[in-house]
Scaffold this motif. Structure first.
Motif, mmCIF file in Angstrom:
data_model
loop_
_atom_site.group_PDB
_atom_site.id
_atom_site.type_symbol
_atom_site.label_atom_id
_atom_site.label_comp_id
_atom_site.label_asym_id
_atom_site.label_seq_id
_atom_site.Cartn_x
_atom_site.Cartn_y
_atom_site.Cartn_z
ATOM 1 N N GLU A 47 26.316 43.377 49.613
ATOM 2 C CA GLU A 47 26.390 43.810 51.008
ATOM 3 C C GLU A 47 27.410 43.001 51.788
ATOM 4 O O GLU A 47 28.153 43.553 52.612
ATOM 5 C CB GLU A 47 25.011 43.696 51.658
ATOM 6 N N HIS A 48 27.470 41.698 51.534
ATOM 7 C CA HIS A 48 28.475 40.874 52.202
ATOM 8 C C HIS A 48 29.882 41.306 51.806
ATOM 9 O O HIS A 48 30.791 41.368 52.658
ATOM 10 C CB HIS A 48 28.268 39.399 51.854
ATOM 11 N N GLY A 49 30.081 41.597 50.535
ATOM 12 C CA GLY A 49 31.399 42.039 50.101
ATOM 13 C C GLY A 49 31.809 43.351 50.746
ATOM 14 O O GLY A 49 32.957 43.512 51.185
ATOM 15 N N LEU A 50 30.886 44.295 50.808
ATOM 16 C CA LEU A 50 31.199 45.589 51.433
ATOM 17 C C LEU A 50 31.444 45.432 52.931
ATOM 18 O O LEU A 50 32.300 46.134 53.505
ATOM 19 C CB LEU A 50 30.048 46.572 51.180
ATOM 20 N N ALA A 51 30.713 44.520 53.580
ATOM 21 C CA ALA A 51 30.932 44.284 55.006
ATOM 22 C C ALA A 51 32.340 43.735 55.246
ATOM 23 O O ALA A 51 33.018 44.133 56.215
ATOM 24 C CB ALA A 51 29.876 43.324 55.537
ATOM 25 N N ILE A 52 32.786 42.830 54.381
ATOM 26 C CA ILE A 52 34.143 42.295 54.512
ATOM 27 C C ILE A 52 35.167 43.403 54.307
ATOM 28 O O ILE A 52 36.166 43.501 55.039
ATOM 29 C CB ILE A 52 34.361 41.150 53.500
ATOM 30 N N LEU A 53 34.938 44.241 53.313
ATOM 31 C CA LEU A 53 35.871 45.329 53.037
ATOM 32 C C LEU A 53 35.946 46.301 54.206
ATOM 33 O O LEU A 53 37.042 46.750 54.592
ATOM 34 C CB LEU A 53 35.435 46.059 51.761
ATOM 35 N N ARG A 54 34.802 46.631 54.801
ATOM 36 C CA ARG A 54 34.804 47.527 55.958
ATOM 37 C C ARG A 54 35.539 46.894 57.131
ATOM 38 O O ARG A 54 36.297 47.577 57.852
ATOM 39 C CB ARG A 54 33.367 47.878 56.352
ATOM 40 N N LEU A 55 35.324 45.606 57.351
ATOM 41 C CA LEU A 55 35.999 44.926 58.454
ATOM 42 C C LEU A 55 37.519 44.920 58.244
ATOM 43 O O LEU A 55 38.283 45.154 59.184
ATOM 44 C CB LEU A 55 35.473 43.495 58.579
ATOM 45 N N GLU A 56 37.947 44.673 57.020
ATOM 46 C CA GLU A 56 39.383 44.662 56.750
ATOM 47 C C GLU A 56 39.997 46.036 56.979
ATOM 48 O O GLU A 56 41.112 46.152 57.524
ATOM 49 C CB GLU A 56 39.642 44.204 55.310
ATOM 50 N N LYS A 57 39.307 47.081 56.565
ATOM 51 C CA LYS A 57 39.833 48.433 56.777
ATOM 52 C C LYS A 57 39.926 48.757 58.260
ATOM 53 O O LYS A 57 40.895 49.398 58.704
ATOM 54 C CB LYS A 57 38.951 49.453 56.059
ATOM 55 N N SER A 58 38.949 48.315 59.029
ATOM 56 C CA SER A 58 38.997 48.572 60.469
ATOM 57 C C SER A 58 40.135 47.819 61.143
ATOM 58 O O SER A 58 40.670 48.258 62.167
ATOM 59 C CB SER A 58 37.664 48.195 61.119
ATOM 60 N N MET A 216 44.134 38.341 45.404
ATOM 61 C CA MET A 216 43.849 39.700 45.865
ATOM 62 C C MET A 216 44.216 40.735 44.804
ATOM 63 O O MET A 216 43.481 41.695 44.571
ATOM 64 C CB MET A 216 44.589 39.983 47.167
ATOM 65 N N GLY A 217 45.370 40.560 44.140
ATOM 66 C CA GLY A 217 45.807 41.532 43.143
ATOM 67 C C GLY A 217 44.908 41.587 41.932
ATOM 68 O O GLY A 217 44.736 42.664 41.326
ATOM 69 N N THR A 218 44.316 40.452 41.551
ATOM 70 C CA THR A 218 43.382 40.443 40.417
ATOM 71 C C THR A 218 41.978 40.856 40.822
ATOM 72 O O THR A 218 41.064 40.863 39.979
ATOM 73 C CB THR A 218 43.330 39.038 39.796
ATOM 74 N N ALA A 219 41.785 41.204 42.086
ATOM 75 C CA ALA A 219 40.494 41.659 42.623
ATOM 76 C C ALA A 219 39.418 40.587 42.546
ATOM 77 O O ALA A 219 38.228 40.892 42.418
ATOM 78 C CB ALA A 219 40.023 42.934 41.909
ATOM 79 N N ASN A 220 39.844 39.325 42.653
ATOM 80 C CA ASN A 220 38.881 38.231 42.676
ATOM 81 C C ASN A 220 38.480 37.838 44.097
ATOM 82 O O ASN A 220 37.438 37.203 44.268
ATOM 83 C CB ASN A 220 39.460 37.010 41.963
ATOM 84 N N HIS A 221 39.289 38.181 45.083
ATOM 85 C CA HIS A 221 38.994 37.804 46.464
ATOM 86 C C HIS A 221 39.527 38.861 47.417
ATOM 87 O O HIS A 221 40.492 39.570 47.116
ATOM 88 C CB HIS A 221 39.629 36.449 46.815
ATOM 89 N N TYR A 222 38.880 38.910 48.585
ATOM 90 C CA TYR A 222 39.386 39.705 49.693
ATOM 91 C C TYR A 222 40.390 38.870 50.479
ATOM 92 O O TYR A 222 40.445 37.637 50.344
ATOM 93 C CB TYR A 222 38.237 40.131 50.619
ATOM 94 N N PHE A 223 41.135 39.553 51.326
ATOM 95 C CA PHE A 223 42.086 38.821 52.165
ATOM 96 C C PHE A 223 41.352 37.862 53.094
ATOM 97 O O PHE A 223 41.810 36.732 53.321
ATOM 98 C CB PHE A 223 42.933 39.804 52.984
ATOM 99 N N LEU A 224 40.207 38.280 53.615
ATOM 100 C CA LEU A 224 39.463 37.400 54.517
ATOM 101 C C LEU A 224 38.874 36.201 53.779
ATOM 102 O O LEU A 224 38.620 35.165 54.396
ATOM 103 C CB LEU A 224 38.359 38.180 55.231
ATOM 104 N N ASP A 225 38.660 36.317 52.470
ATOM 105 C CA ASP A 225 38.284 35.134 51.688
ATOM 106 C C ASP A 225 39.407 34.101 51.732
ATOM 107 O O ASP A 225 39.151 32.888 51.832
ATOM 108 C CB ASP A 225 38.021 35.514 50.225
ATOM 109 N N ALA A 226 40.643 34.591 51.616
ATOM 110 C CA ALA A 226 41.792 33.682 51.673
ATOM 111 C C ALA A 226 41.899 33.032 53.052
ATOM 112 O O ALA A 226 42.181 31.827 53.164
ATOM 113 C CB ALA A 226 43.077 34.444 51.345
ATOM 114 N N VAL A 227 41.657 33.820 54.103
ATOM 115 C CA VAL A 227 41.684 33.263 55.457
ATOM 116 C C VAL A 227 40.604 32.202 55.618
ATOM 117 O O VAL A 227 40.827 31.128 56.206
ATOM 118 C CB VAL A 227 41.503 34.391 56.501
#
Length: 315
Positions: A47-58, A216-227
């Motif tokens: 759920e946390h991962g999907l929330a981050i993904l939704r936030l990034e898309k927005s 990000m390219g290896t799908a190990n982290h979201y951009f917000l993880d990097a931030v």
């Protein structure tokens, strides 16, 4: 980035490698053990991962999908990226630490404290917010695990970047914050600020940027993880000097506790009986003969100068 390595609270003696290695090993051991002990709450992590993904898309920050498709479609890019993700994190960081220890002694202690503080802060983040990385989301979310796709080319298995058979010893839901990015930023800042050759300074800029693209390219982290990884390093830099002051205070108190008390000087007793003593006129000192009454000068009232030790002919 705060100047965490320009000044230190105290300029003590140069650190010794036989004390630094155990200290670093203990901190890294705590970090690794903490990741394993944190309960992997998979539904919450997803759920946390999907929330981050939704936030990034927005926010139109979703760069993970195009980068992941690029590495998936081109093995010439995906395989080196997987090697970089699985190895540079554990090679470049110690190399920079050793370089500072040997060549930049004045900033080594602050840099080491900065790295350790930030790493432990990252552990707090893993504990409070377990996060599923993009590669472990359901396939309909559009991510491909490149580590699994190209596992035949490296030493890692399909489960994680750990060596084959050891993926169960890692916490795969410790994605937030990304310490791959955090440690790379630490290396980059120090190479840029303390490197003298232009290529070293250029590497200080390129390495963190490359790491962000790789995670990000290896799908190990979201951009917000990097931030978040960069934010953890910033907070760690701010806490470096206070932590060093605390460490110096504790070290001073421990040293004072185990230090031997200073020797107290004992005054020497004089062997002279009358040393420091005064007698009044007519007072008799034991063991000393007093002049007879007829030797008193009537005019002055004092004893005559002739003493008992004078020769008999002089009396």
């Amino acid at each position: 980035m705060p100047h965490a390595t320009t000044a230190t609270p105290s300029s003590g003696p140069r650190p010794r490698w036989w004390t630094e290695l155990p200290l670093i090993a203990v901190v890294y051991g705590l970090y690794s053990a903490g990741r394993l002990l944190v309960r992997e709450d998979v539904p919450a992590a997803v759920e946390h991962g999907l929330a981050i993904l939704r936030l990034e898309k927005s926010l139109h920050l979703n760069a993970e999908h195009p980068l992941n498709r690029l590495l998936t479609a081109h093995p010439s890019l995906g395989i080196p990226a997987d090697f970089a993700y699985a190895s540079l994190h554990y090679l470049v960081t110690p190399a920079v630490l050793i370089w500072l220890f040997r060549r930049r002694t004045a900033v080594y202690r602050a840099a080491r404290t900065w790295l350790m503080t930030s790493t432990l802060l990252g552990l707090v983040g893993f504990t409070l917010m377990p996060t599923c990385p993009p590669r472990l989301l359901d396939a309909h979310h559009g991510f491909v695990d490149t580590m699994a796709q190209y596992s035949a080319y490296g030493w890692w298995g399909a489960g994680a970047s750990a060596p084959r058979g050891l993926s169960g010893m890692t916490n795969q839901y410790a994605a937030m914050p990304s310490l791959h990015v955090g440690w790379a930023l630490w290396c980059g800042v120090l190479l840029w600020r303390h490197g003298r050759h232009p290529l070293v300074r250029a590497a200080g800029v390129a390495y963190p940027l490359l790491t962000v693209l790789v995670v990000m390219g290896t799908a190990n982290h979201y951009f917000l993880d990097a931030v978040a990884g960069a934010a953890v390093m910033a907070v760690g830099a701010l806490l470096t000097r206070p932590f060093m002051w605390i460490a110096d205070g504790v070290k001073g108190r421990v040293a004072a506790l185990f230090a031997r008390p200073p020797a107290v000087a004992v005054p020497m007793r004089s062997t002279i009986v009358s040393d420091g003593c005064k007698t009044s006129a007519g007072e008799r000192i034991p063991g000393r003969r007093t002049p007879s009454a007829d030797s008193i000068d009537a005019s002055t009232g004092f004893a005559a100068q002739a003493s008992d030790d004078a020769p008999a002919a002089a009396r």
